[in-house]
Design a protein around this motif. Structure first.
Motif, short mmCIF file in Angstrom:
data_model
loop_
_atom_site.label_atom_id
_atom_site.label_comp_id
_atom_site.label_asym_id
_atom_site.label_seq_id
_atom_site.Cartn_x
_atom_site.Cartn_y
_atom_site.Cartn_z
N VAL A 163 0.87 -1.18 0.00
CA VAL A 163 0.00 0.00 0.00
C VAL A 163 0.90 1.23 0.00
O VAL A 163 1.95 1.23 0.62
N LEU A 164 0.48 2.26 -0.73
CA LEU A 164 1.23 3.50 -0.71
C LEU A 164 1.30 4.03 0.72
O LEU A 164 0.30 4.05 1.43
N ALA A 165 2.48 4.45 1.11
CA ALA A 165 2.63 4.99 2.47
C ALA A 165 1.77 6.24 2.63
O ALA A 165 1.66 7.06 1.71
N GLU A 166 1.15 6.36 3.78
CA GLU A 166 0.31 7.52 4.06
C GLU A 166 1.11 8.81 3.94
O GLU A 166 0.58 9.85 3.51
N SER A 167 2.40 8.74 4.27
CA SER A 167 3.24 9.93 4.20
C SER A 167 3.41 10.40 2.75
O SER A 167 3.50 11.60 2.49
N GLU A 168 3.45 9.44 1.79
CA GLU A 168 3.57 9.81 0.38
C GLU A 168 2.32 10.53 -0.09
O GLU A 168 2.40 11.54 -0.81
N LEU A 169 1.16 10.01 0.28
CA LEU A 169 -0.08 10.67 -0.11
C LEU A 169 -0.22 12.02 0.56
O LEU A 169 -0.78 12.96 -0.01
N ASP A 170 0.31 12.14 1.76
CA ASP A 170 0.27 13.42 2.46
C ASP A 170 1.12 14.46 1.73
O ASP A 170 0.72 15.63 1.62
N LEU A 171 2.27 14.04 1.21
CA LEU A 171 3.11 14.96 0.44
C LEU A 171 2.38 15.43 -0.82
O LEU A 171 2.47 16.60 -1.20
N VAL A 172 1.68 14.51 -1.48
CA VAL A 172 0.91 14.88 -2.67
C VAL A 172 -0.19 15.86 -2.30
O VAL A 172 -0.42 16.86 -2.99
N ALA A 173 -0.89 15.58 -1.20
CA ALA A 173 -1.98 16.46 -0.77
C ALA A 173 -1.47 17.86 -0.47
O ALA A 173 -2.14 18.86 -0.76
N ARG A 174 -0.27 17.96 0.11
CA ARG A 174 0.30 19.28 0.42
C ARG A 174 0.68 20.02 -0.87
O ARG A 174 0.69 21.25 -0.89
N ALA A 175 0.98 19.26 -1.93
CA ALA A 175 1.32 19.88 -3.21
C ALA A 175 0.08 20.19 -4.04
O ALA A 175 0.19 20.81 -5.10
N ALA A 176 -1.08 19.76 -3.55
CA ALA A 176 -2.31 19.94 -4.33
C ALA A 176 -3.44 20.49 -3.45
O ALA A 176 -4.49 19.86 -3.32
N PRO A 177 -3.24 21.66 -2.84
CA PRO A 177 -4.29 22.22 -1.97
C PRO A 177 -5.58 22.47 -2.74
O PRO A 177 -5.56 22.99 -3.85
N GLY A 178 -6.69 22.03 -2.17
CA GLY A 178 -7.98 22.25 -2.81
C GLY A 178 -8.41 21.16 -3.76
O GLY A 178 -9.54 21.16 -4.26
#
Length: 359
Positions: A163-178
């Motif tokens: 499974v993709l690490a939650e930290s990786e998805l968190d980094l993506v979310a921080r790069a894609a606000p909104g």
């Protein structure tokens, strides 16, 4: 000039629309916004594929090939609504939204419209060999600029491990606000729930070659609608299996546009999309001591303070600066083109006035 001279008759089979089940144009996204501009005597239809000399247009009468009866610079793209006469496409209706990238050719200020009248932009970024946050930010700027709603899809999540690490998805979310961020695996069938656009809605899938765009489209369509290819093990990249843009009808009444892989993603508009993509940087900038802070070395800069304490990644600030410069350059090219066009029109008017004033 013969407008049919380079008409490409190698179109996708119209049979894929035969059992689509739509009975009104509203099922294809048609509404008063478009109908109010349709010229008298023309029949409305939606472009599902555009080639050099003609396009495939879908209407209540079915899917058929139509020649262009428009100048080259005014021809439609996939997703456009058009007015069709007895001899071909006569009108391109105003666009509600448009995905426009900067022209690759030097000296050309006009952009390239990749897709029109889309409601959702799926940004496909593969989990392997590694997620490119800079590419996501660039595509987000393109998507926000269009007026459509972006959704970031981390594809091939099954190849990144269990499974993709939650930290990786968190980094993506921080790069894609909104924007929503979803990990997708077409192999495992995860992350697909709720992705299919609703009746009359249109989505477009953007990303590089090998990102799994066509595989995703097939999963949404529930059939092998688009050809797919293998990914090279060495670098995780794939070949261009999709060589043209095409609109497909989906079960449930939604529509999706598959696109070839994007090698270059130049910005075209005035930077509104960049501002939306980097809303977190803009929020920080509001707290800077000086309103004209350039976030370089000024005292009291809240942006630099956020980088220093780790709240804002230095990579993201560098990405913002790069895209901001590109947006400013794109805007200056557009302004120069508009000035040149105004000057040309003024010269035409002056010549006309001089001609009428002669005895």
């Amino acid at each position: 000039m013969d407008l049919n001279a380079d008409f490409n008759t190698d179109f996708s089979p119209s049979s894929r629309f035969a059992a689509s089940g739509f009975s009104t144009l509203s099922g294809l996204g048609y509404d008063a916004f478009f109908s109010s501009s349709l010229e008298e005597g023309l029949t409305p239809g939606r472009v599902v594929r555009a080639d050099r000399g003609g396009c495939t247009v879908l209407s209540l009468e079915g899917s058929r090939q139509e020649a262009y009866r428009l100048p080259r610079g005014q021809r439609p793209c996939v997703g456009d609504w058009v007015g069709v006469g007895s001899d071909g496409v006569r009108q391109v209706l105003p666009r509600r939204t448009a995905i426009v990238r900067g022209a690759a050719a030097p000296g050309v200020s006009s952009g390239q419209v990749l897709a029109a009248n889309v409601d959702i932009v799926y940004i496909a970024e593969p989990a392997v060999p590694e997620i490119d946050l800079g590419r996501i930010e660039r595509l987000l700027a393109l998507a926000w600029e269009s007026g459509a709603r972006p959704v970031v899809l981390i594809t091939k999540a099954d190849l990144a491990g269990t499974v993709l690490a939650e930290s990786e998805l968190d980094l993506v979310a921080r790069a894609a606000p909104g924007a929503d961020v979803v990990a997708v695996s077409t192999v495992a069938g995860t992350g697909l729930d709720g992705l299919r656009p609703g009746p009359g809605e249109t989505a477009v899938v953007l990303g590089r070659s090998g990102a799994g765009k066509s595989t995703l489209v097939n999963a949404l369509a529930g059939r092998e609608a688009m050809a797919t290819g293998e990914v090279r093990a060495a670098d995780g990249r794939g070949r261009h299996t999709t060589v043209h843009r095409e609109l497909l009808l989906l079960p449930g009444g939604g529509l999706v546009i598959d696109t070839p892989g994007l090698r270059s993603i130049a910005l075209h508009a005035d930077g509104a999309g960049v501002a939306r993509t980097f809303a977190d940087v803009a929020d920080l900038a509001d707290a800077c001591r000086f309103t004209d802070c350039a976030h370089e070395s000024e005292p009291g800069c809240a942006v630099l303070a956020a980088v220093a304490d780790g709240a804002l990644p230095e990579r993201r600030l560098a990405s913002w600066r790069k895209l901001q410069r590109e947006a400013e350059w794109a805007a200056s090219r557009t302004d120069a083109r508009l000035r040149a066009e105004r000057e040309r029109q003024w010269k035409i008017i002056q010549r006309s006035v001089r001609g009428h004033s002669r005895p």
